[in-house]
Scaffold this motif. Structure first.
Motif, PDB file in Angstrom:
ATOM      1  N   ARG A  10      26.525  38.639  30.981  1.00  0.00           N
ATOM      2  CA  ARG A  10      26.123  40.037  31.058  1.00  0.00           C
ATOM      3  C   ARG A  10      27.284  40.916  31.497  1.00  0.00           C
ATOM      4  O   ARG A  10      28.273  40.442  32.065  1.00  0.00           O
ATOM      5  N   ASP A  11      27.143  42.201  31.235  1.00  0.00           N
ATOM      6  CA  ASP A  11      28.093  43.197  31.717  1.00  0.00           C
ATOM      7  C   ASP A  11      27.692  43.621  33.121  1.00  0.00           C
ATOM      8  O   ASP A  11      26.507  43.638  33.476  1.00  0.00           O
ATOM      9  N   ILE A  12      28.667  43.986  33.932  1.00  0.00           N
ATOM     10  CA  ILE A  12      28.414  44.487  35.283  1.00  0.00           C
ATOM     11  C   ILE A  12      28.951  45.915  35.361  1.00  0.00           C
ATOM     12  O   ILE A  12      30.147  46.143  35.192  1.00  0.00           O
ATOM     13  N   LEU A  13      28.043  46.836  35.592  1.00  0.00           N
ATOM     14  CA  LEU A  13      28.396  48.258  35.618  1.00  0.00           C
ATOM     15  C   LEU A  13      28.931  48.666  36.994  1.00  0.00           C
ATOM     16  O   LEU A  13      28.817  47.904  37.968  1.00  0.00           O
ATOM     17  N   PRO A  14      29.534  49.862  37.089  1.00  0.00           N
ATOM     18  CA  PRO A  14      30.251  50.240  38.318  1.00  0.00           C
ATOM     19  C   PRO A  14      29.461  50.110  39.612  1.00  0.00           C
ATOM     20  O   PRO A  14      29.987  49.628  40.623  1.00  0.00           O
ATOM     21  N   LYS A  15      28.183  50.555  39.632  1.00  0.00           N
ATOM     22  CA  LYS A  15      27.420  50.508  40.884  1.00  0.00           C
ATOM     23  C   LYS A  15      27.324  49.075  41.416  1.00  0.00           C
ATOM     24  O   LYS A  15      27.579  48.816  42.591  1.00  0.00           O
TER      25      LYS A  15
END
Length: 555
Positions: A10-15
């Motif tokens: 999965r991708d991990i977003l900034p927050k």
């Protein structure tokens, strides 16, 4: 068309990335303050080189290099760091205190839908003093969990040494030793007891010791009980490993007194990997361990550096996110709920096992008045117990993923689920058996088909049990998974045979099917999740009471 990531990635977003960074920075600072220096190892490793250090499970993530060397994405970081130490760290540079923070990639076939990429934050200490190294590493883990603010954390110790010493002193055959090691590794204490009872060449004292050692747990008082148990079975004092455990307990006496660490010898695995203590870090609100580690001198010896002491651990960043309430794939936990305050949650199977399970729970002293007639309720609360009413096939999933602490189901459901669970008590009810059957008028046809096709075609609702059975015969099997009317498979010529469950054989006879082999016997078992069992004394007490109920009903 949606651009998706591969399954399990999965991708991990900034927050979330910032939350992961905060956790990692705290861990990294703690490691660094104690003199642990960073190292990095390749994402790809030579599989053969790693396997010299220790056994590696089959991995979905392998590829061939241009020179046909089989490479693999690293499944963890202990073996790569051990390889690095064996080849790059000279004797004069010891002790070596190394730390790492890096992703690993691992396939867990039983956990479909779960992440396949994890981030490990860990340390490895390679030195010459065993007890001092173990104590240093454990204290570092304790300090790290405290600085992170992990709720009600606990570190639990085990060791492969007592079981290994028992088998070396008492085992009647290498085959028996291998069988015991396999069952202990799989946490199947019920089949372990059956295997011990069936072994005629085993002395009674040795049989009792082998059965009891994996159920022992508690504080420092456990060491004396363990030593006496091993002595009664004739294990030489020098081989028992209890002196080393006592020395470690003395080094960590303050943590034992504070209730932060304890012994539990159900934590015994990887006999060819660990050579001393094995430990796991747990916390409230999560069904899996936050940290795992131990002493693995044999790995460095296998890699050409005998005589060194190696000890370390790895924390899972994803599980730290979960228990600390940071946003992540697993969601967030509810803060402020302590194990001692919330009810014990028991998965109760509906259907044919329900009434016998309720009777067993009542006989064990649990309140069951409301449970006897739950109506349409799915959760029944009585006193400090909460019953979750589920299908028997789903009970392992509820316990394995933290929906319940412990539960009941048939042996077949546990085999099919293939989750990390402790099988504790054979309840004796719900008895049935798995059989192989075929049409009576087609006797011999399966063998003829196998001779030219090289495989047996089998219809079943139980693919894992079927696969395991045919592997034990050394035969190839093509499994057709059905959800009902299994008997139709060979009747209409779709398969050669069936593997199915039977109690009386009536349905088989009415459809002109005959039994050609027995696969396994099945009955209800009481089981628990490893974290709950090792951190909540109520489950161990319930298991002991249920064992007495079972013994009374059998007499």
């Amino acid at each position: 068309m949606i651009a998706r990531t591969p399954r399990g990635f999965r991708d991990i977003l900034p927050k979330e990335a910032l939350a992961r960074e905060r956790i990692s920075d705290t861990v990294r600072a703690c490691f660094s303050d104690h003199g642990y220096l960073p190292v990095e190892t390749p994402l790809l490793e030579d599989r053969a080189a790693l396997e010299r250090g220790g056994r590696i499970k089959d991995s979905a993530f392998q590829l061939f290099d241009t020179d046909q060397t089989l490479l693999m994405l690293r499944p963890d970081l202990t073996l790569p760091v051990a390889r690095l130490v064996a080849g790059r760290v000279a004797a004069g540079e010891l002790p070596a205190r190394l730390r790492y923070s890096a992703p690993v990639v691992r396939e867990e076939p039983s956990l479909r839908g779960q992440p396949r990429q994890f981030t490990q934050l860990g340390v490895e200490l390679v030195a010459e003093d065993g007890t001092a190294s173990e104590a240093e590493v454990v204290r570092l883990l304790a300090e790290t969990l405290s600085k992170l603010g992990v709720p009600a954390w606990r570190i639990v110790f085990g060791s492969p040494v007592p079981v290994t010493a028992l088998l070396d002193a008492c085992s009647p055959s290498p085959a028996f030793s291998e069988r015991v090691r396999s069952l202990v590794h799989d946490s199947d204490l019920v089949t372990l007891d059956e295997t011990i009872a069936a072994e005629k060449g085993l002395a009674p004292a040795a049989a009792r010791a082998l059965s009891e050692v994996c159920r022992m747990g508690g504080g420092t008082e456990v060491i004396a009980r363990l030593d006496a148990l091993l002595a009664s079975a004739g294990v030489p004092e020098a081989s028992r490993g209890t002196a080393e455990l006592a020395a470690l307990a003395e080094e960590l006496s303050d943590l034992f007194e504070a209730g932060r660490v304890s012994f539990d010898f159900s934590i015994i695995n990887s006999f060819d990997y660990y050579t001393g203590i094995i430990f796991k870090g747990y916390a409230e609100g999560i069904a899996a361990s936050l940290a795992s580690g131990g002493r693995y001198d044999a790995v460095l010896a296998n890699l050409g550096r005998p005589g060194l002491v190696a000890c370390g651990f790895a924390l899972s960043l994803e599980r730290l996110q979960e228990v600390l309430g940071e946003p992540g794939e697993s969601g967030v936990v509810t803060p402020g709920v302590r194990l001692a305050e919330r009810p014990l949650r028991v998965a109760v199977p509906k259907g044919s096992l329900f009434k016998d399970t309720v009777r067993a729970l009542a006989a064990a002293g649990l309140p069951t008045a409301e449970l006897e007639n739950p109506g349409r309720r799915l959760v029944v609360r009585e006193g400090d117990v909460e019953y979750v009413i589920v299908r028997a096939q789903d009970a392992p999933a509820f316990v394995g993923h933290g929906g319940a602490d412990c539960g009941f189901c048939g042996t077949d459901s546990l085999v099919e689920a293939d989750l990390d669970l402790l099988q504790l008590v054979d309840m004796g009810y719900g008895a049935c058996r798995f059989v192989v059957a075929e049409p009576a008028d087609r006797a011999g046809e399966a063998e003829r088909n196998y001779a030219w096709r090289g495989t047996v075609r089998v219809a079943t609702k139980y693919p894992r049990i079927t696969q395991r059975y045919y592997e034990s015969l050394g035969q190839q099997v093509d499994i057709v998974t059905l959800h009902g009317n299994i008997e139709l498979g060979p009747i209409v010529g779709m398969t050669d045979r069936i593997v199915d469950i039977t109690a009386t054989g009536t349905t088989l006879a009415e459809n002109d099917l005959v039994i050609v082999d027995e696969v396994m016997e099945c009955s209800a078992r009481f089981f628990a999740g490893p974290a709950a069992y090792r951190c909540d004394r109520r489950i161990r007490d319930l298991a002991a009471r249920l064992a007495e109920v079972r013994k009374g009903s059998a007499s």
